[in-house]
Design an enzyme around this catalytic site. Structure first.
Site, PDB file in Angstrom:
ATOM      1  N   THR A  24       0.685  -1.116  -0.028  1.00 30.42           N
ATOM      2  CA  THR A  24       0.036  -0.083  -0.076  1.00 30.42           C
ATOM      3  C   THR A  24       0.915   1.244   0.051  1.00 30.42           C
ATOM      4  O   THR A  24       2.040   1.105   0.345  1.00 30.42           O
ATOM      5  CB  THR A  24      -1.042  -0.003   1.356  1.00 30.42           C
ATOM      6  OG1 THR A  24      -2.190   0.932   1.138  1.00 30.42           O
ATOM      7  CG2 THR A  24      -0.350   0.261   2.557  1.00 30.42           C
TER       8      THR A  24
ATOM      9  N   CYS B 186      -2.391   8.220   6.496  1.00 29.51           N
ATOM     10  CA  CYS B 186      -3.135   7.008   7.002  1.00 29.51           C
ATOM     11  C   CYS B 186      -2.193   5.994   7.764  1.00 29.51           C
ATOM     12  O   CYS B 186      -0.992   6.402   7.515  1.00 29.51           O
ATOM     13  CB  CYS B 186      -3.759   6.068   5.707  1.00 29.51           C
ATOM     14  SG  CYS B 186      -4.980   6.956   4.622  1.00 29.51           S
TER      15      CYS B 186
ATOM     16  N   HIS C 151      -5.554  -0.611   6.198  1.00 23.11           N
ATOM     17  CA  HIS C 151      -5.046   0.899   5.798  1.00 23.11           C
ATOM     18  C   HIS C 151      -6.400   1.401   6.185  1.00 23.11           C
ATOM     19  O   HIS C 151      -7.392   1.456   5.408  1.00 23.11           O
ATOM     20  CB  HIS C 151      -4.841   0.610   4.283  1.00 23.11           C
ATOM     21  CG  HIS C 151      -4.438   2.044   3.842  1.00 23.11           C
ATOM     22  ND1 HIS C 151      -3.699   2.175   2.496  1.00 23.11           N
ATOM     23  CD2 HIS C 151      -4.747   3.306   4.115  1.00 23.11           C
ATOM     24  CE1 HIS C 151      -3.660   3.467   2.037  1.00 23.11           C
ATOM     25  NE2 HIS C 151      -4.090   4.042   3.111  1.00 23.11           N
TER      26      HIS C 151
END
Length: 191
Positions: free
Chosen positions: A32, A37, A54
């Site tokens: 990712t 985040c 995530h």
């Protein structure tokens, strides 16, 4: 979630986006890209079962009870519970789970420091639940690309240049704006 095969490594790769998670027992890679985040890479080192989430925001402030549980893909409190539950369902043991935390960068300087709140939430959750953090790369101003190999527990982190910040910040802003417009739904077991 996007599935592909990395020809250089000959490994199946799952790319997760904000609000997603993936759990596996197989020799796969989960990846990712993070701005503010947080991703938790969690595994049971004995069974090799591991996964990554995530999430964008720490908690659903509108949820006041079990009847108002939000979609597990929106907020850290549900994203963490769903990841842990999926790991346990895949054969991991709760007392052996190891957490590695990544992200929480301040990439949108003109807004609230969402990354800081996400980091605080992640630490509170892990310590409240009695889990242990074995590794972390959090905070600062950099977006990060995370490559996680749950079977081995290995994580590769690449800090991205500032030029990636604007596109990532725009994507995060769109995600934040869309969260409130989606209906509350989903099922999660909080333990």
């Amino acid at each position: 979630m996007q599935k592909s095969v990395d020809p250089a490594e000959g490994i199946t790769t799952y790319k997760i986006l904000p609000g997603e998670f993936y759990v596996t027992k197989d020799n796969e890679r989960i990846e990712t890209v993070l701005g503010s985040c947080i991703s938790a890479c969690v595994r049971d080192p004995v069974t090799g079962v591991g996964g990554m989430n995530h999430f964008m925001l720490p908690v659903d402030k509108n949820a006041t009870g079990a009847s108002e549980l939000s979609d597990a893909n929106r907020y850290g409190n549900y994203a963490m519970e769903n990841l842990v539950n999926a790991l346990l369902n895949a054969g991991a043991r709760r007392e052996r789970l190891e957490f590695k935390l990544f992200g929480g960068g301040r990439i949108m300087s003109s807004t609230t420091n969402i990354g800081w709140y996400n980091i605080g939430f992640a630490f509170d959750y892990i310590y409240t639940e009695g889990f242990k953090i074995v590794s972390q790369d959090i905070g600062d101003v950099y977006p990060r690309k995370i490559l996680y190999y749950p079977n081995s527990g290995r994580v590769r982190v690449r800090r991205l240049n500032a030029m990636h910040n604007q596109s990532l910040a725009a994507e995060e802003s769109r995600y934040i704006n869309n969260i409130g417009s989606k209906p509350v739904e989903g099922d999660v077991e909080l333990f």
